[in-house]
Design a protein around this motif. Structure first.
Motif, PDB file in Angstrom:
ATOM      1  N   GLY A 171      -4.856  61.809 -13.487  1.00 22.99           N
ATOM      2  CA  GLY A 171      -3.730  62.405 -14.178  1.00 22.99           C
ATOM      3  C   GLY A 171      -2.779  63.098 -13.229  1.00 22.99           C
ATOM      4  O   GLY A 171      -3.017  63.198 -12.016  1.00 22.99           O
ATOM      5  N   SER A 172      -1.682  63.581 -13.781  1.00 26.35           N
ATOM      6  CA  SER A 172      -0.613  64.166 -12.983  1.00 26.35           C
ATOM      7  C   SER A 172      -0.976  65.562 -12.484  1.00 26.35           C
ATOM      8  O   SER A 172      -1.857  66.229 -13.030  1.00 26.35           O
ATOM      9  CB  SER A 172       0.670  64.252 -13.818  1.00 26.35           C
ATOM     10  N   ILE A 173      -0.275  65.988 -11.438  1.00 23.99           N
ATOM     11  CA  ILE A 173      -0.405  67.347 -10.928  1.00 23.99           C
ATOM     12  C   ILE A 173       0.814  68.129 -11.398  1.00 23.99           C
ATOM     13  O   ILE A 173       1.955  67.743 -11.127  1.00 23.99           O
ATOM     14  CB  ILE A 173      -0.503  67.367  -9.390  1.00 23.99           C
ATOM     15  N   ARG A 174       0.562  69.204 -12.111  1.00 25.06           N
ATOM     16  CA  ARG A 174       1.633  70.033 -12.644  1.00 25.06           C
ATOM     17  C   ARG A 174       1.428  71.482 -12.220  1.00 25.06           C
ATOM     18  O   ARG A 174       0.396  71.834 -11.668  1.00 25.06           O
ATOM     19  CB  ARG A 174       1.694  69.905 -14.167  1.00 25.06           C
ATOM     20  N   THR A 175       2.428  72.283 -12.488  1.00 24.70           N
ATOM     21  CA  THR A 175       2.386  73.685 -12.091  1.00 24.70           C
ATOM     22  C   THR A 175       2.451  74.569 -13.321  1.00 24.70           C
ATOM     23  O   THR A 175       3.243  74.329 -14.239  1.00 24.70           O
ATOM     24  CB  THR A 175       3.573  74.015 -11.161  1.00 24.70           C
ATOM     25  N   ALA A 176       1.593  75.610 -13.336  1.00 23.51           N
ATOM     26  CA  ALA A 176       1.564  76.526 -14.479  1.00 23.51           C
ATOM     27  C   ALA A 176       1.151  77.909 -14.009  1.00 23.51           C
ATOM     28  O   ALA A 176       0.473  78.066 -12.986  1.00 23.51           O
ATOM     29  CB  ALA A 176       0.591  76.032 -15.537  1.00 23.51           C
ATOM     30  N   ASP A 177       1.569  78.911 -14.756  1.00 25.03           N
ATOM     31  CA  ASP A 177       0.984  80.235 -14.603  1.00 25.03           C
ATOM     32  C   ASP A 177      -0.334  80.218 -15.375  1.00 25.03           C
ATOM     33  O   ASP A 177      -0.381  79.769 -16.525  1.00 25.03           O
ATOM     34  CB  ASP A 177       1.904  81.315 -15.169  1.00 25.03           C
ATOM     35  N   VAL A 178      -1.398  80.679 -14.732  1.00 24.35           N
ATOM     36  CA  VAL A 178      -2.735  80.631 -15.320  1.00 24.35           C
ATOM     37  C   VAL A 178      -3.215  82.058 -15.570  1.00 24.35           C
ATOM     38  O   VAL A 178      -3.241  82.883 -14.656  1.00 24.35           O
ATOM     39  CB  VAL A 178      -3.722  79.894 -14.405  1.00 24.35           C
ATOM     40  N   LYS A 179      -3.573  82.333 -16.814  1.00 29.53           N
ATOM     41  CA  LYS A 179      -4.052  83.653 -17.204  1.00 29.53           C
ATOM     42  C   LYS A 179      -5.469  83.539 -17.747  1.00 29.53           C
ATOM     43  O   LYS A 179      -5.734  82.742 -18.655  1.00 29.53           O
ATOM     44  CB  LYS A 179      -3.131  84.265 -18.259  1.00 29.53           C
ATOM     45  N   ILE A 180      -6.364  84.338 -17.186  1.00 25.85           N
ATOM     46  CA  ILE A 180      -7.741  84.394 -17.665  1.00 25.85           C
ATOM     47  C   ILE A 180      -8.075  85.869 -17.845  1.00 25.85           C
ATOM     48  O   ILE A 180      -8.127  86.619 -16.869  1.00 25.85           O
ATOM     49  CB  ILE A 180      -8.725  83.730 -16.701  1.00 25.85           C
ATOM     50  N   SER A 181      -8.252  86.271 -19.089  1.00 23.19           N
ATOM     51  CA  SER A 181      -8.414  87.682 -19.414  1.00 23.19           C
ATOM     52  C   SER A 181      -7.230  88.454 -18.843  1.00 23.19           C
ATOM     53  O   SER A 181      -6.080  88.103 -19.100  1.00 23.19           O
ATOM     54  CB  SER A 181      -9.760  88.206 -18.883  1.00 23.19           C
ATOM     55  N   GLY A 182      -7.473  89.479 -18.022  1.00 18.63           N
ATOM     56  CA  GLY A 182      -6.377  90.277 -17.487  1.00 18.63           C
ATOM     57  C   GLY A 182      -5.876  89.830 -16.140  1.00 18.63           C
ATOM     58  O   GLY A 182      -5.040  90.509 -15.527  1.00 18.63           O
ATOM     59  N   SER A 217      -1.547  69.934 -25.254  1.00 20.03           N
ATOM     60  CA  SER A 217      -0.368  69.233 -25.774  1.00 20.03           C
ATOM     61  C   SER A 217       0.769  70.162 -26.172  1.00 20.03           C
ATOM     62  O   SER A 217       1.937  69.777 -26.117  1.00 20.03           O
ATOM     63  CB  SER A 217      -0.768  68.369 -26.975  1.00 20.03           C
ATOM     64  N   GLN A 218       0.455  71.393 -26.560  1.00 24.93           N
ATOM     65  CA  GLN A 218       1.501  72.299 -27.038  1.00 24.93           C
ATOM     66  C   GLN A 218       2.454  72.748 -25.929  1.00 24.93           C
ATOM     67  O   GLN A 218       3.611  73.060 -26.191  1.00 24.93           O
ATOM     68  CB  GLN A 218       0.868  73.525 -27.693  1.00 24.93           C
ATOM     69  N   VAL A 219       1.959  72.776 -24.700  1.00 23.77           N
ATOM     70  CA  VAL A 219       2.767  73.295 -23.598  1.00 23.77           C
ATOM     71  C   VAL A 219       3.038  72.244 -22.526  1.00 23.77           C
ATOM     72  O   VAL A 219       3.821  72.465 -21.602  1.00 23.77           O
ATOM     73  CB  VAL A 219       2.055  74.527 -22.968  1.00 23.77           C
ATOM     74  N   LEU A 220       2.419  71.085 -22.656  1.00 21.94           N
ATOM     75  CA  LEU A 220       2.438  70.082 -21.594  1.00 21.94           C
ATOM     76  C   LEU A 220       3.853  69.708 -21.157  1.00 21.94           C
ATOM     77  O   LEU A 220       4.152  69.639 -19.956  1.00 21.94           O
ATOM     78  CB  LEU A 220       1.675  68.829 -22.045  1.00 21.94           C
ATOM     79  N   SER A 221       4.738  69.475 -22.093  1.00 22.24           N
ATOM     80  CA  SER A 221       6.074  69.008 -21.740  1.00 22.24           C
ATOM     81  C   SER A 221       6.870  70.053 -20.967  1.00 22.24           C
ATOM     82  O   SER A 221       7.864  69.727 -20.307  1.00 22.24           O
ATOM     83  CB  SER A 221       6.844  68.601 -22.996  1.00 22.24           C
ATOM     84  N   ALA A 222       6.449  71.316 -21.014  1.00 21.65           N
ATOM     85  CA  ALA A 222       7.157  72.385 -20.313  1.00 21.65           C
ATOM     86  C   ALA A 222       6.620  72.624 -18.903  1.00 21.65           C
ATOM     87  O   ALA A 222       7.192  73.428 -18.161  1.00 21.65           O
ATOM     88  CB  ALA A 222       7.059  73.685 -21.119  1.00 21.65           C
ATOM     89  N   LEU A 223       5.552  71.939 -18.524  1.00 18.48           N
ATOM     90  CA  LEU A 223       4.956  72.150 -17.207  1.00 18.48           C
ATOM     91  C   LEU A 223       5.589  71.201 -16.199  1.00 18.48           C
ATOM     92  O   LEU A 223       5.481  69.975 -16.344  1.00 18.48           O
ATOM     93  CB  LEU A 223       3.444  71.921 -17.252  1.00 18.48           C
ATOM     94  N   PRO A 224       6.243  71.718 -15.164  1.00 16.80           N
ATOM     95  CA  PRO A 224       6.886  70.835 -14.181  1.00 16.80           C
ATOM     96  C   PRO A 224       5.859  70.067 -13.360  1.00 16.80           C
ATOM     97  O   PRO A 224       4.787  70.575 -13.047  1.00 16.80           O
ATOM     98  CB  PRO A 224       7.675  71.807 -13.301  1.00 16.80           C
ATOM     99  N   GLN A 225       6.188  68.819 -13.032  1.00 20.17           N
ATOM    100  CA  GLN A 225       5.319  68.015 -12.190  1.00 20.17           C
ATOM    101  C   GLN A 225       5.578  68.313 -10.723  1.00 20.17           C
ATOM    102  O   GLN A 225       6.722  68.487 -10.295  1.00 20.17           O
ATOM    103  CB  GLN A 225       5.541  66.519 -12.459  1.00 20.17           C
ATOM    104  N   GLU A 226       4.502  68.371  -9.956  1.00 23.50           N
ATOM    105  CA  GLU A 226       4.635  68.503  -8.508  1.00 23.50           C
ATOM    106  C   GLU A 226       5.153  67.176  -7.958  1.00 23.50           C
ATOM    107  O   GLU A 226       4.794  66.092  -8.457  1.00 23.50           O
ATOM    108  CB  GLU A 226       3.288  68.833  -7.871  1.00 23.50           C
TER     109      GLU A 226
END
Length: 415
Positions: free
Chosen positions: A131-142, A102-111
């Motif tokens: 649910g919707s398909i959105r775009t995000a940068d995904v970071k897992i560890s490094g 919820s903290q970042v959801l509104s900033a994620l653009p929809q495809e």
């Protein structure tokens, strides 16, 4: 994409009702012996590694391996780290509960396709997500993957579907439904549907266009806009993963920690030893198998919280855990596995594996969340064996992404 019987993330027959037995024991209700914890070598993780935890999680469901994932609005520092995301080696792509993001959801653009936002109805063995398909940068560890299409679960009205009927079974929209804050699908495929959802007939597609996020109709979606396995989009270490979990005793462990390592043969910490058993799979991660004298399909699925197979000689538990097996004493079942070969069923000459099976009612009451001998029933007529999370304890299990479309190696699993 694996739909209905073929997309087997987690047969959560355990459900929240049986999970309550674990929660009650964990809140001072006693518990059986052997409540020790196990841990992998996670004190000095490399940039291509992340700690995997099996514990109480968000809903107290046994055998749910989880990691932390950070998502950011593309190209920005608007980010949120989401804990308790399930590691699933038999699905493909990242799916997050809308409430958890919820903290970042509104900033994620929809495809979008043809100017209309897109959504997906994703069928799993235990239900389906919407649910919707959105775009995000995904970071897992490094490791970072930029502009990854992912699914936000539960941010759209299911009633918005006007054609295609979406799916059947239990609609899973919340962390309580999922047993986690999301699902990190890191199986052998790069995308969750591929050409099936990109080319006619549209009736085979799991995707929808939703003008104004309402009146959703089935639609074809280019592969590049489909939910994508983030590993395939890392700059390096992008050809597969290794899931390493410590061995645990027959009573299990309350909290167990392992490691998810990105890449196979890309660094010293993910080398594929020549001594491992390496099996070619089909595009979904399936292998050939022989079980109880018959030819079946099998798969190695960290997203299933037990071994699942059909065995009429084993008694089911009673009450809330009735989908699990409850033998009066510990028993084992064997399964032969071999590389996938659609033309020759079975695993003649394959590798024999042993599945330990304990009494699920007793196991679920002992206060431990990591259990290597939990097994459940698929019901009559099932022609597959799900080698779920219990298989992974005491193992390094490798998954090679399918790169055959670009002239590279085909998909495989190794252990």
């Amino acid at each position: 994409m694996r739909t209905h019987r073929r997309l087997l993330r987690a047969l959560r027959a355990l459900g929240l009702a049986a999970a309550t037995a674990v929660l009650v024991a964990g809140c001072g209700g006693g518990g059986g012996g052997g409540g020790s914890s196990g841990s992998g070598s996670t004190s000095q993780l490399a940039a291509n590694q992340v700690a995997v935890t099996v514990g109480a999680g968000v809903e107290g469901v046994a055998n749910i391996p989880t990691v932390s994932v950070t998502i950011c609005a593309p190209g920005t520092s608007v980010c949120q780290t989401i804990n308790n995301v399930q590691v699933d080696t038999e699905s493909f792509g990242l799916r997050l509960a809308s409430s958890a993001a919820s903290q970042v959801l509104s900033a994620l653009p929809q495809e979008t396709v043809a100017g209309s936002p897109i959504a997906e109805c994703t069928a799993f063995a235990d239900g389906y997500t919407w649910g919707s398909i959105r775009t995000a940068d995904v970071k897992i560890s490094g490791e970072t993957a930029s502009r990854v299409p992912l699914q936000i679960v539960g941010d759209l009205s299911q009633g918005a579907v006007t054609t295609g009927g979406c799916s059947t079974g239990t609609l899973e929209l919340t962390p309580a439904d999922l047993g986690a804050n999301g699902i990190l699908g890191i199986g052998v495929a790069a995308n969750d549907c591929g050409t099936t959802c990109a080319t006619p007939p549209v009736g085979n597609s799991s995707y929808y266009t939703c003008p104004g996020n309402t009146n959703c109709v089935q639609a074809l979606v280019p592969v590049a806009q489909q939910v994508t396995n983030p590993v395939s989009m890392f700059a390096g270490d992008n050809n597969g993963v290794m899931l390493s979990m410590p061995a645990i005793g027959p009573s299990g462990g309350r909290t167990v920690t392992g490691t998810l390592t990105f890449g196979v043969g890309t660094q010293a910490n993910n080398a594929l030893p020549s001594s491992v058993t390496k099996l070619a799979t089909n595009a979904y991660g399936d292998v050939n198998a022989t079980f109880a004298g018959g030819a079946v399909t099998a798969f190695f699925d960290s997203g299933s919280n037990a071994y699942f197979f059909t065995d009429s000689t084993l008694p089911n538990c009673s009450g809330q855990a009735s989908s699990f097996y409850c033998p009066t004493s510990n028993v084992t079942r064997g399964i032969g596995v071999a590389s996938y070969n659609a033309a020759t069923p079975g695993a003649a000459g394959g590798v024999l594996l042993t599945m330990p099976i304990g009494n699920a009612t007793q196991l679920l009451a002992n206060g431990n969340y990591a259990l290597d001998n939990l097994a459940g029933s698929l019901g009559n007529g099932a022609t597959f064996v799900d080698l779920g999370m219990p298989f992974f304890y005491g193992q390094n299990v490798y998954y090679g992404l399918d790169q055959s479309g670009s002239g590279g190696a085909g998909p495989f699993v190794a252990f």
